[in-house]
Design an enzyme around this catalytic site. Sequence first.
Site, short mmCIF file in Angstrom:
data_model
loop_
_atom_site.label_atom_id
_atom_site.label_comp_id
_atom_site.label_asym_id
_atom_site.label_seq_id
_atom_site.Cartn_x
_atom_site.Cartn_y
_atom_site.Cartn_z
N TYR A 154 8.58 -14.97 22.01
CA TYR A 154 9.74 -14.21 21.55
C TYR A 154 9.31 -13.11 20.58
O TYR A 154 9.78 -11.97 20.67
CB TYR A 154 10.73 -15.15 20.88
CG TYR A 154 12.02 -14.48 20.46
CD1 TYR A 154 12.99 -14.16 21.40
CD2 TYR A 154 12.28 -14.18 19.13
CE1 TYR A 154 14.18 -13.54 21.03
CE2 TYR A 154 13.46 -13.56 18.74
CZ TYR A 154 14.41 -13.24 19.69
OH TYR A 154 15.58 -12.62 19.32
N SER A 156 14.31 -7.54 16.43
CA SER A 156 14.43 -8.71 15.57
C SER A 156 13.32 -8.68 14.53
O SER A 156 12.22 -8.16 14.80
CB SER A 156 14.32 -10.00 16.39
OG SER A 156 14.16 -11.13 15.56
#
Length: 271
Positions: free
Chosen positions: A141, A115
């Site tokens: 994250y 990501s």
Amino acid sequence: METARAASRAGARVILAVRDTERGRQVAAQLPGETRVVEVDLASLESVRRAAGELLGGEPEPVDILVNNAGAITPRRCETGEGFEMLLGVNVLGPFLLTNLLLPLVRRRVVIVASNAHKSGSFDVEDPHFRRRRWAPAPAYAQSKLGDMLWGLALDQRLRDGRAEAAAAGVDVQLTHPGWAATGISNATGSAAIDRVVTGVCSLFAQPAAQAALTTMFAATRPLPPCSYTGPDAMQHLRGMPALIGRSTEASDPAIAERFWEFAAAETATD
């Protein structure tokens, strides 16, 4: 699911490695091609080893493309059965172990879905599981997705210099970023009302999951330089068609990648 659907439509035999086997069988029934469902919970290293054993046992079939597509985000800090911070455990350490165990079966490519959140992350080698520092969803994250980038960089180096002795000749690693995808991963605030607002915003601005899956398919099938990083080409790489994109300085550092590999190998007892 969308990556599996696209691969199946293109004629691939798809092995669905899923936590929920009932849902996995429902997805498999919708796919036009041949499928197999294997149970694996990436929050449990025991489950990962069991799934790998199932695929390696008997007369194991080769895996042309291994796609690591699992992702998790939680509204509060929690741990896996091994005591790993959940996002690091599910997003990186479980897939790291599964890939190491299955590498003898892989014939062409390992794809790691990362990501662009990795760009705001930093790997804290002293406290990777947030046991002492303050935990919050965004930095946890981001660190896990940076971990994916570093793991991919270190695995690619091992494949090219011969240290990955179990791998077939010519296997490479590709990293990819799906962009802002309208999927359930966004519904992780812990509040049903807020999740409904998030879902509404995603429906307006995020790209459909099928569009987001194109970057994974691009990374899985195109002739690309080893360890390329691909993502959408528009709106700050949040939407668009697949293209080669840039990564952070930390995600490009072989020394940091080696430190991360040593950490992950020690945590999962596999190298």
